[in-house]
Motif scaffolding. Structure first.
Motif, short mmCIF file in Angstrom:
data_model
loop_
_atom_site.label_atom_id
_atom_site.label_comp_id
_atom_site.label_asym_id
_atom_site.label_seq_id
_atom_site.Cartn_x
_atom_site.Cartn_y
_atom_site.Cartn_z
N ASN A 249 0.60 -1.08 -0.09
CA ASN A 249 0.16 -0.49 0.37
C ASN A 249 0.95 1.47 -0.06
O ASN A 249 1.62 1.21 -0.02
CB ASN A 249 -1.29 0.06 0.98
N GLU A 250 0.27 2.53 -0.50
CA GLU A 250 1.15 3.94 0.25
C GLU A 250 0.37 4.59 0.81
O GLU A 250 -0.63 3.98 1.20
CB GLU A 250 1.49 4.23 -0.94
N VAL A 251 1.27 5.14 1.80
CA VAL A 251 0.64 6.05 2.37
C VAL A 251 0.69 7.74 2.17
O VAL A 251 2.58 7.82 1.74
CB VAL A 251 1.41 5.90 3.88
N ASP B 159 8.62 12.76 -3.09
CA ASP B 159 7.35 13.55 -3.56
C ASP B 159 6.63 12.89 -4.89
O ASP B 159 7.13 12.69 -6.45
CB ASP B 159 7.48 15.07 -4.05
N ARG B 160 5.29 12.80 -5.27
CA ARG B 160 5.09 11.77 -5.93
C ARG B 160 3.63 12.96 -6.69
O ARG B 160 3.01 13.55 -5.35
CB ARG B 160 4.54 10.39 -6.36
N LYS C 47 -2.04 17.22 -6.86
CA LYS C 47 -1.51 17.74 -5.88
C LYS C 47 0.27 16.86 -6.03
O LYS C 47 0.07 15.54 -5.72
CB LYS C 47 -1.87 17.58 -4.86
N ILE C 48 1.08 17.55 -5.74
CA ILE C 48 1.96 16.65 -4.95
C ILE C 48 2.69 16.49 -3.62
O ILE C 48 2.16 17.04 -2.64
CB ILE C 48 3.80 17.91 -5.29
N ARG C 49 2.63 15.35 -3.43
CA ARG C 49 2.33 14.83 -1.72
C ARG C 49 3.70 14.03 -1.75
O ARG C 49 4.10 13.33 -2.44
CB ARG C 49 1.42 14.04 -1.65
N PRO C 50 4.06 13.84 -0.80
CA PRO C 50 5.36 12.85 0.24
C PRO C 50 4.49 11.79 0.65
O PRO C 50 3.84 11.47 1.37
CB PRO C 50 5.87 14.23 1.28
N MET C 51 5.38 10.39 -0.21
CA MET C 51 4.53 9.84 -0.60
C MET C 51 5.17 8.52 0.00
O MET C 51 6.71 8.44 -0.33
CB MET C 51 3.89 8.59 -1.79
N MET C 52 4.77 7.28 0.31
CA MET C 52 6.04 6.56 0.61
C MET C 52 5.41 4.61 1.09
O MET C 52 4.52 4.68 1.13
CB MET C 52 6.17 6.20 2.85
N TYR C 53 5.92 4.20 -0.07
CA TYR C 53 5.51 2.91 -0.42
C TYR C 53 5.62 1.81 1.60
O TYR C 53 6.45 2.04 2.25
CB TYR C 53 6.16 2.10 -1.52
N LEU C 54 3.93 0.94 2.02
CA LEU C 54 4.26 0.33 2.68
C LEU C 54 4.30 -1.35 2.24
O LEU C 54 3.32 -1.38 1.27
CB LEU C 54 3.18 0.82 3.21
N ALA C 55 5.08 -2.43 2.83
CA ALA C 55 5.22 -3.56 2.39
C ALA C 55 5.05 -4.38 3.75
O ALA C 55 5.39 -4.46 4.51
CB ALA C 55 6.53 -4.13 1.97
N LEU C 56 3.40 -5.31 3.71
CA LEU C 56 4.05 -6.34 4.88
C LEU C 56 3.88 -7.28 4.75
O LEU C 56 3.27 -7.54 3.61
CB LEU C 56 2.60 -6.04 4.97
N SER C 57 5.01 -7.99 5.01
CA SER C 57 4.80 -9.72 4.84
C SER C 57 4.66 -10.12 5.85
O SER C 57 4.65 -10.03 6.80
CB SER C 57 6.82 -10.02 4.07
N TYR C 58 4.13 -11.20 5.35
CA TYR C 58 3.09 -12.37 6.40
C TYR C 58 3.15 -13.63 5.99
O TYR C 58 3.07 -13.99 5.00
CB TYR C 58 1.53 -11.03 6.79
N ASP C 59 2.48 -14.13 7.06
CA ASP C 59 2.84 -16.15 7.04
C ASP C 59 1.65 -16.39 6.51
O ASP C 59 0.63 -16.50 7.99
CB ASP C 59 3.67 -16.66 8.12
N HIS C 60 1.27 -16.47 5.48
CA HIS C 60 -0.08 -16.48 4.60
C HIS C 60 -0.92 -18.30 5.57
O HIS C 60 -1.79 -18.99 5.44
CB HIS C 60 0.29 -17.12 3.39
N ARG C 61 0.37 -18.95 6.63
CA ARG C 61 -0.39 -19.94 7.46
C ARG C 61 -1.87 -19.99 8.05
O ARG C 61 -2.54 -20.59 8.65
CB ARG C 61 0.42 -20.77 7.79
N ILE C 62 -1.65 -18.54 8.87
CA ILE C 62 -1.78 -18.03 9.69
C ILE C 62 -2.64 -16.47 9.27
O ILE C 62 -3.37 -16.36 10.53
CB ILE C 62 -0.75 -17.52 11.24
N VAL C 63 -2.42 -16.11 8.60
CA VAL C 63 -2.64 -14.20 8.09
C VAL C 63 -3.26 -14.88 7.25
O VAL C 63 -2.64 -15.07 5.68
CB VAL C 63 -2.19 -13.65 8.29
#
Length: 515
Positions: free
Chosen positions: A316-318, A463-464, A473-489
């Motif tokens: 996702n991005e924030v 900035d993107r 509009k130009i905004r300071p954006m950050m990509y977020l990455a969640l790695s998870y164990d699909h056996r439980i999540v």
């Protein structure tokens, strides 16, 4: 009478099975001599004798299951087989001064032992000696540095005097509570002639005897763990090339010998080249360096994570506008009041703690066929150091304020860079945050830190152009990455977690109102 009890077995390990007794009642034992071996579901633990004397009785027999701190045996002190100590004790009348027993008991010498290495860590490698035989040392002065698979441990001198003997040379593998050196308070150095001392200072006293000769190495006794491993593998001692001090075999040596033996039937088949051919010109410009124990452990744990867990990553991005504005507005006041700078990590830590309450499976772990849910957050903060990646843990981060989190991150980050983190400070994490953005990473897929089920990857703020209410509009954006164990999540839980983190960062007021 001295009691022999079950030592700490490691994190989340509460019981063990008595596998082997190396001594029987009536046998004479020395301090730190191995008495028995315990087996848990994770590791094998050797139990050394806490005192010299006679093994009077065994309370827990082979095959018994025992808990932490349970009584294993009793040792009668004063009945040991050493000649000097008992005679001195018998000859000394009650009115005799205490110092008379010192020479007989070796009071002029102090052993330097391997310090406590931490839970689940049973051995270390001697990386550097800061002193040589014959050097004067002060109490608490650093003698050497040990390297485990997780941290570096400095060993201070337990007493003032002269370094009389180095038992474990640089590169030697030592077990917990093993002897490293001897400090002499009267200046005596082991070895009769001065030239012998000079050779000892250069490490020559530990030359490994040639394999198969009848020299000094022929009577060297291997450790109980190595002997047991050889017995279980069904190989003889002459098949094992010992790499320990004086040619002693270690468990790793036995493993290598077993692997070599199993590969022999296939020796006729051409072995694949370990690496591409290198020209003579290029070979002269290469440098081969042995991997540190920390780097070997990092490599092994990362590969184990891929082999064990079903790792999946969602992105996702924030928009960092609100967080950056809030930080800019209050950073000076924050630093003035709390004595620490306000960074982004405290915002991300609070946002993750908030999201973990809603999606608890991301904060859980798999134990066999059970799922263990954690009603607390011990946040791991991945930190790059010159020695490699380490993950110090901030305990109960969900109950901390912004200031407390920033102080903890600052303090543990400094200790990590200085190599001062203890084992306890890197264990017990339930979730991890990794900030690759500090190195300029725009997007990555972090690998989870077992037995955890999730890790959040932060990235570079860039900035993107973004469409906001129909306007670009130009905004300071950050990509977020969640790695998870699909056996439980499940995918739904992973996406929900990441969306909650995004919402909390784009509107920090939600953290105050628990929304």
């Amino acid at each position: 009478m001295t009691e022999v009890r079950v030592p700490t077995l490691g994190e989340s390990v509460t019981e063990a099975t008595v596998a082997t007794w190396f001594k029987k009642p009536g046998d004479t034992v020395a301090v730190d001599e191995m008495l028995c071996e315990l087996e848990t579901d994770k590791v094998t633990v050797e139990v050394p004798s806490p005192a010299a004397g006679t093994l009077s009785d065994i309370v827990a027999n082979e095959g018994d299951t025992v808990g932490v701190d349970a009584l294993l045996a009793n040792i009668s002190e004063g009945d040991s087989g050493s000649d000097a100590a008992p005679k001195a004790k018998e000859a000394k009348p009650d009115s005799a001064p205490a110092q008379e027993s010192a020479p007989a008991a070796g009071g002029a010498q102090t052993d330097v032992m391997v310090p406590t290495l931490g839970e689940s860590v049973s051995e270390a490698t001697v990386s550097t000696w800061f002193k040589k035989v014959g050097d004067s040392v002060a109490q608490d002065e650093m003698l050497c540095e040990l390297e485990t698979d997780k941290v570096s441990v400095e060993v201070p001198s337990p007493a003032s005097g002269t370094l009389a003997e180095i038992v474990a040379d640089e590169g030697a593998t030592v077990e917990a509570n093993a002897k490293l050196a001897v400090i002499s308070s009267n200046g005596e150095v082991k070895g009769a002639a001065p030239q012998e001392n000079a050779e000892a200072a250069n490490g020559k006293q530990y030359e490994q005897p040639p394999a198969g000769d009848g020299g000094p190495g022929k009577d060297i006794k291997d450790g109980p763990a190595a002997e047991k491993a050889m017995a279980e593998a069904g190989i003889s001692r002459d098949q094992v090339q010992g790499s320990g001090r004086d040619g002693r075999a270690t468990k790793e040596d036995v493993s290598r010998a077993v692997a070599a033996a199993s590969a022999q039937p296939q020796a006729s088949a051409p072995a694949p080249a370990p690496r591409a051919p290198v020209s003579a010109e290029d070979a002269g410009r290469e440098e081969r360096v042995k991997m540190t124990r920390l780097r070997q452990t990092i490599a092994r744990r990362l590969k184990d994570a891929q082999n064990t867990a079903a790792i999946l990553t969602t992105y996702n991005e924030v928009d960092m506008t609100e967080v950056m504005a809030l930080r800019s507005q209050y950073k000076d006041m924050f630093e003035k009041k709390h004595g620490v700078r306000l960074g982004f990590m405290s915002f991300f830590t609070k946002a993750c703690c908030h999201a973990l309450k809603e999606v608890p499976e991301v904060n859980a772990e798999i134990d066999g066929t059970d799922i263990v849910y954690k009603n607390f957050v011990h946040m791991g903060i991945a930190a790059g150091t010159p020695q490699g990646l380490v993950v110090p843990v901030i305990r109960d981060a969900d109950a901390m304020s912004f200031a407390e989190i920033e102080k903890a991150i600052n303090e543990k980050g400094k200790r990590a860079r200085d190599g001062k983190l203890s084992m306890a400070e890197m264990q017990g994490g339930t979730f991890t945050i990794s900030n690759g953005g500090v190195y300029g990473s725009l997007m990555s897929s972090p690998i989870i830190n077992p037995p955890q089920s999730g890790i959040l990857g932060m990235h570079k703020i860039q900035d993107r152009p973004m469409v906001i209410n129909g306007e670009i509009k130009i905004r300071p954006m950050m990509y977020l990455a969640l790695s998870y164990d699909h056996r439980i999540v499940d995918g739904k839980g992973a996406v929900t977690f990441l969306v909650r983190v995004k919402e909390a960062l784009e509107d920090p007021r939600r953290l105050l109102m628990d929304l």
